[in-house]
Every structure is written in C-alpha cells, then in structure tokens.
Motif scaffolding. Structure first.
Motif, PDB file in Angstrom:
ATOM      1  N   PRO A  52       3.549  -1.002   7.309  1.00  0.00           N
ATOM      2  CA  PRO A  52       3.613   0.228   6.638  1.00  0.00           C
ATOM      3  C   PRO A  52       2.631   1.182   7.220  1.00  0.00           C
ATOM      4  CG  PRO A  52       2.544  -1.301   5.355  1.00  0.00           C
ATOM      5  CD  PRO A  52       3.030  -1.956   6.641  1.00  0.00           C
ATOM      6  N   GLU A  55      -0.967   3.185   3.002  1.00  0.00           N
ATOM      7  CA  GLU A  55      -1.050   2.510   1.641  1.00  0.00           C
ATOM      8  C   GLU A  55      -2.250   3.116   0.754  1.00  0.00           C
ATOM      9  OE1 GLU A  55      -1.935  -1.876   2.127  1.00  0.00           O
ATOM     10  OE2 GLU A  55      -0.225  -2.038   3.641  1.00  0.00           O
ATOM     11  N   ARG A  56      -2.397   2.748  -0.449  1.00  0.00           N
ATOM     12  CA  ARG A  56      -3.480   3.325  -1.439  1.00  0.00           C
ATOM     13  C   ARG A  56      -4.393   2.060  -1.602  1.00  0.00           C
ATOM     14  NH1 ARG A  56      -2.010   7.717  -5.076  1.00  0.00           N
ATOM     15  NH2 ARG A  56      -0.012   8.434  -4.322  1.00  0.00           N
ATOM     16  N   LEU A  63      -9.480  -1.714   0.473  1.00  0.00           N
ATOM     17  CA  LEU A  63      -8.089  -2.043   0.496  1.00  0.00           C
ATOM     18  C   LEU A  63      -8.122  -3.665   0.567  1.00  0.00           C
ATOM     19  CD1 LEU A  63      -6.845   0.006   4.005  1.00  0.00           C
ATOM     20  CD2 LEU A  63      -5.855  -0.176   1.665  1.00  0.00           C
TER      21      LEU A  63
END
Length: 151
Positions: A52, A55-56, A63
């Motif tokens: 991806p 991301e958050r 993370l």
C-alpha cells in the motif's frame, strides 16, 4: 494522419494526468483532534511494488508493522527518512509527528555487494509502475468527464 491525431490525443491525456494527478490525490491535512494523533505515512518505493502507498500510525505516532516491497534484481534494505542515507524507520519504535510524512525504500542490486543504499534510476517503465494507480484514477475521471461532456 489518423495515427498522428491518436498519438497526440494520448500524449495530451498523459500530460493532463501528470498535471492533474497531484492535485486530485493530494491529502487533506489531518486535524489532530479528529484523528487521535494519527499521522499519514506515504511509502515511496523507489521502483518497488506490492505494498500500500499510504498508511496511518497508531495514536502514539508509530507504525506497528512495515510493508516489504519487491523489485526484481534488487534487495530491499529497509525504509528510511531519505532516498539515500537518512535514518532507518523501525516498526513500533520510530515516532512520527505532524500531519504526514514520507518514508523511502532503499535498494541494493542483488549481484553487487551493497556499499551504500541507493534508489534505482528512474525509467519510463519505473515511473509508470510506481504511478499506475494514479494514472488509472485520473484517467477514469477524464473518461467520465468526456462522457459527461459528450451527452
């Protein structure tokens, strides 16, 4: 003559995609109060695929895991704060603050002993591969607009 017009139309669409894509996909700044301190992280694969692109973080600005991209002929060295050099990003340890951040994949050619992590040179194929999602989204929007104008 028809082929020239078709090629011109394709080039015009590509130019429009390059100009409109950043504006169409620009992230809105996060409001810290609405997102509980979460930060948007952009992954720049520098030629790699299979992950991806956004991301958050969790509420602590970390993370919990990091994706692993792939690129034929190269070994993935990890995520860093800069394309060449920079600080290594460590899952569960590196703290991000602010609204957003970009991390960069660094690669070493498989057939050479890695001396310093480097990003592969940009090629037309590499740029198209990295931005194919953007091209598809903006291209789809252009088709919808064209269909709407034709009606």
């Amino acid at each position: 003559m028809k082929q020239v017009k078709q090629r011109f139309a394709v080039l015009l669409c590509i130019a429009a995609l390059c100009v409109l894509a950043p504006a169409a996909l620009a992230a809105q700044p996060l409001d810290e109060s609405e997102n509980d301190g979460k930060v948007i992280i952009y992954f720049e694969t520098c030629g790699g695929t299979g992950i991806p692109v956004v991301e958050r973080t969790n509420a602590d600005g970390k993370l919990s895991s990091l994706p692993t991209p792939i690129m034929e002929g190269y070994t993935f060295n990890g995520w860093f704060t800069d394309i060449v050099g920079g600080d290594a990003i460590v899952a569960g340890e590196t703290v991000f603050s602010g609204e957003e951040a970009t991390v960069y994949a660094q690669w070493s050619p498989i057939d050479q002993v890695p001396t310093e992590p480097t990003a592969p040179a940009d090629t037309v194929a590499g740029v198209l591969e990295r931005h194919k999602g953007t091209i598809l989204i903006v291209g789809g929007m252009l088709v919808l607009v064209a269909v709407g104008l034709a009606m």
